[in-house]
Enzyme design. Structure first.
Site: not given
Length: 192
Positions: A91-92
């Protein structure tokens, strides 16, 4: 789709096992049961490699192996689920070690300048330092808030805001971030 990911991950493991000696990274991600490691350790390793390949197929085998080993090492050291840590990295940064966000967050786990200073991280682009720091910070947030969802919210929106509200902020980005991170380990675990 999940069977395809498992087939791809098996192929990746074969390729990595042939190339890992060239990058001098020991193939210790799949220890045998005799070494006292849990049986799901090798399954997690295969799933993590498949996810790395899905998000960032351009990474070298050596880089993928380094990311995998540090996820396993740092998640265990901080009592975190390796699949959860993998979901956060996906996600990051989509597994881009040199990622820099619009607000200056750096590396695989998108560490901000404040976190870098707090954890005394010298090279945020170094895979081992970034993942170790991100895992330590996640573990600290989980301890502080006592709840993984609040810890994730604090990782995304900042601990001050979460502490003040004592709940997940009603910020669409943060709410989507938590849903995405919570969903991925469950999807992966269904295929084990």
């Amino acid at each position: 789709k999940h069977l395809i990911i498992l087939f791809i991950s098996t192929a990746i493991l074969v390729i990595i096992s042939h190339t890992v000696s060239a990058c001098q990274v020991p193939m210790s991600c799949e220890p045998s049961q005799e070494q006292g490691e849990p049986a799901d350790h090798s399954i997690n390793a295969r799933l993590i490699l498949a996810l790395i390949e899905e998000y960032n197929p351009t990474l070298s085998s050596c880089t993928k192996q380094s990311i995998l080993q540090e996820i396993l090492k740092s998640s265990i050291a901080n009592n975190l689920d390796p699949l959860f840590v993998t979901a956060v990295i996906a996600a990051e940064s989509s597994f881009r070690p040199n990622a820099v966000s619009h607000c200056g967050a750096i590396g695989l786990m998108q560490l901000t300048q404040g976190i870098l200073q707090e954890l005394n991280i010298k090279d945020p682009y170094a895979i081992a330092e970034n993942i170790a720091g991100g895992c330590a910070y996640l573990a600290k947030l989980r301890h502080r808030f006592g709840d993984l969802s609040l810890a994730l919210a604090a990782y995304n929106a900042g601990p001050t805001r979460v502490a003040r509200l004592n709940r997940i902020p009603r910020i669409p980005e943060t709410q989507n971030y938590i849903k995405k991170n919570a969903k991925l380990p469950r999807i992966l675990n269904k295929n084990t």
